[in-house]
Scaffold this motif. Structure first.
Motif, short mmCIF file in Angstrom:
data_model
loop_
_atom_site.label_atom_id
_atom_site.label_comp_id
_atom_site.label_asym_id
_atom_site.label_seq_id
_atom_site.Cartn_x
_atom_site.Cartn_y
_atom_site.Cartn_z
N PHE A 236 -66.40 81.78 -32.61
CA PHE A 236 -65.32 80.89 -32.19
C PHE A 236 -65.05 81.02 -30.70
O PHE A 236 -64.72 80.03 -30.04
CB PHE A 236 -64.05 81.20 -32.99
CG PHE A 236 -62.97 80.16 -32.81
CD1 PHE A 236 -63.18 78.85 -33.21
CD2 PHE A 236 -61.76 80.50 -32.23
CE1 PHE A 236 -62.19 77.89 -33.04
CE2 PHE A 236 -60.77 79.55 -32.06
CZ PHE A 236 -60.98 78.24 -32.46
N ASP A 237 -65.25 82.23 -30.14
CA ASP A 237 -65.04 82.41 -28.71
C ASP A 237 -66.02 81.58 -27.88
O ASP A 237 -65.68 81.11 -26.80
CB ASP A 237 -65.12 83.89 -28.32
CG ASP A 237 -66.43 84.54 -28.72
OD1 ASP A 237 -67.08 84.06 -29.67
OD2 ASP A 237 -66.82 85.54 -28.07
N GLN A 238 -67.23 81.39 -28.40
CA GLN A 238 -68.20 80.54 -27.68
C GLN A 238 -67.75 79.08 -27.69
O GLN A 238 -67.87 78.38 -26.70
CB GLN A 238 -69.59 80.67 -28.31
CG GLN A 238 -70.24 82.01 -28.05
CD GLN A 238 -71.53 82.15 -28.82
OE1 GLN A 238 -71.52 82.37 -30.03
NE2 GLN A 238 -72.63 82.00 -28.12
N PHE A 239 -67.20 78.62 -28.81
CA PHE A 239 -66.66 77.27 -28.88
C PHE A 239 -65.52 77.11 -27.88
O PHE A 239 -65.45 76.12 -27.14
CB PHE A 239 -66.17 76.96 -30.30
CG PHE A 239 -65.32 75.72 -30.39
CD1 PHE A 239 -65.88 74.46 -30.24
CD2 PHE A 239 -63.96 75.83 -30.62
CE1 PHE A 239 -65.08 73.32 -30.30
CE2 PHE A 239 -63.16 74.70 -30.69
CZ PHE A 239 -63.73 73.44 -30.53
N LEU A 240 -64.64 78.11 -27.83
CA LEU A 240 -63.50 78.02 -26.92
C LEU A 240 -63.92 78.03 -25.45
O LEU A 240 -63.20 77.54 -24.59
CB LEU A 240 -62.53 79.18 -27.18
CG LEU A 240 -61.76 79.11 -28.49
CD1 LEU A 240 -60.89 80.35 -28.66
CD2 LEU A 240 -60.91 77.85 -28.57
N ALA A 241 -65.11 78.57 -25.17
CA ALA A 241 -65.60 78.60 -23.79
C ALA A 241 -65.96 77.21 -23.27
O ALA A 241 -65.99 76.97 -22.07
CB ALA A 241 -66.81 79.53 -23.68
N VAL A 242 -66.22 76.27 -24.19
CA VAL A 242 -66.55 74.90 -23.79
C VAL A 242 -65.25 74.12 -23.69
O VAL A 242 -64.57 73.90 -24.68
CB VAL A 242 -67.50 74.23 -24.81
CG1 VAL A 242 -67.85 72.82 -24.37
CG2 VAL A 242 -68.76 75.07 -24.99
N ASP A 243 -64.89 73.71 -22.46
CA ASP A 243 -63.61 73.05 -22.21
C ASP A 243 -63.80 71.54 -22.30
O ASP A 243 -64.32 70.91 -21.38
CB ASP A 243 -63.08 73.46 -20.84
CG ASP A 243 -61.62 73.07 -20.62
OD1 ASP A 243 -61.05 72.36 -21.47
OD2 ASP A 243 -61.06 73.47 -19.59
N ILE A 244 -63.41 70.97 -23.44
CA ILE A 244 -63.55 69.52 -23.67
C ILE A 244 -62.16 68.90 -23.56
O ILE A 244 -61.24 69.27 -24.29
CB ILE A 244 -64.17 69.24 -25.06
CG1 ILE A 244 -65.58 69.85 -25.12
CG2 ILE A 244 -64.21 67.73 -25.32
CD1 ILE A 244 -66.21 69.79 -26.49
N ASN B 27 -53.66 62.30 -21.01
CA ASN B 27 -54.83 62.75 -20.26
C ASN B 27 -54.76 64.25 -20.04
O ASN B 27 -53.70 64.80 -19.77
CB ASN B 27 -54.91 62.05 -18.90
CG ASN B 27 -55.32 60.61 -19.02
OD1 ASN B 27 -55.98 60.21 -19.98
ND2 ASN B 27 -54.95 59.80 -18.04
N GLY B 28 -55.91 64.90 -20.17
CA GLY B 28 -56.00 66.33 -19.95
C GLY B 28 -55.88 67.16 -21.20
O GLY B 28 -56.12 68.37 -21.17
N GLY B 29 -55.54 66.53 -22.33
CA GLY B 29 -55.46 67.27 -23.58
C GLY B 29 -56.81 67.90 -23.91
O GLY B 29 -57.85 67.32 -23.68
N ARG B 30 -56.76 69.13 -24.44
CA ARG B 30 -57.98 69.88 -24.73
C ARG B 30 -58.33 69.81 -26.22
O ARG B 30 -57.45 69.98 -27.07
CB ARG B 30 -57.81 71.33 -24.29
CG ARG B 30 -59.08 72.13 -24.42
CD ARG B 30 -58.99 73.49 -23.76
NE ARG B 30 -60.27 74.18 -23.99
CZ ARG B 30 -60.56 75.37 -23.52
NH1 ARG B 30 -59.68 76.03 -22.79
NH2 ARG B 30 -61.72 75.93 -23.77
N LEU B 31 -59.60 69.57 -26.50
CA LEU B 31 -60.08 69.54 -27.88
C LEU B 31 -59.90 70.91 -28.53
O LEU B 31 -60.17 71.93 -27.90
CB LEU B 31 -61.57 69.16 -27.91
CG LEU B 31 -62.21 69.05 -29.30
CD1 LEU B 31 -61.76 67.77 -29.99
CD2 LEU B 31 -63.71 69.11 -29.20
N PHE B 32 -59.44 70.93 -29.78
CA PHE B 32 -59.36 72.18 -30.52
C PHE B 32 -59.75 71.93 -31.96
O PHE B 32 -59.89 70.80 -32.38
CB PHE B 32 -57.96 72.83 -30.42
CG PHE B 32 -56.83 71.97 -30.93
CD1 PHE B 32 -56.52 71.92 -32.28
CD2 PHE B 32 -56.08 71.20 -30.06
CE1 PHE B 32 -55.46 71.14 -32.74
CE2 PHE B 32 -55.03 70.42 -30.50
CZ PHE B 32 -54.72 70.39 -31.84
#
Length: 123
Positions: A17-25, A118-123
């Motif tokens: 999960f930490d790897q997923f969180l490293a990608v800032d979408i 705008n700017g909302g982060r995917l989670f």
């Protein structure tokens, strides 16, 4: 970085999960769309507004089959905002605009079904 646009591609290897969180979408709104004749493959040059924190970023996107320049302005799109910038011809592409392949492999943009800030982060 090799990316396949084939729907029959196998699932990628399992990640933490930490790897997923490293990608800032993030979500942003396209504020400018221009032709990009210098690109090797047909593409547009986009300016996307990701809100106050991220600001406006440029992206080269191979989305010419499904979208006209006029209909892109005002559209919200998702993009990876924390890859290093890539030089594509004369343009510095600062973010990777995200999409999915249609049945012929042409890019369909990934957009929210209702407007979001705008700017909302995917989670």
């Amino acid at each position: 970085m090799h990316m396949t646009h084939d729907s029959s591609a196998p699932a990628a290897p399992e990640i933490g999960f930490d790897q997923f969180l490293a990608v800032d979408i993030r979500i942003g709104t396209i504020v400018e769309a221009h032709p990009f004749p210098e690109a090797r493959k047909p593409a547009y040059r986009l300016t996307i507004d990701f809100g106050e924190t991220i600001g406006r970023k440029t992206s080269s996107a191979q989305i010419t089959e499904h979208y006209t320049l006029q209909e892109l302005v005002g559209r919200q799109v998702a993009a990876v905002v924390n890859f290093p910038p890539r030089q594509i011809g004369p343009v510095m592409s600062e973010v990777l605009t995200l999409g999915f392949p249609d049945a012929e492999g042409r890019v369909v943009l990934f957009s929210p079904t209702v407007p979001v800030p705008n700017g909302g982060r995917l989670f």
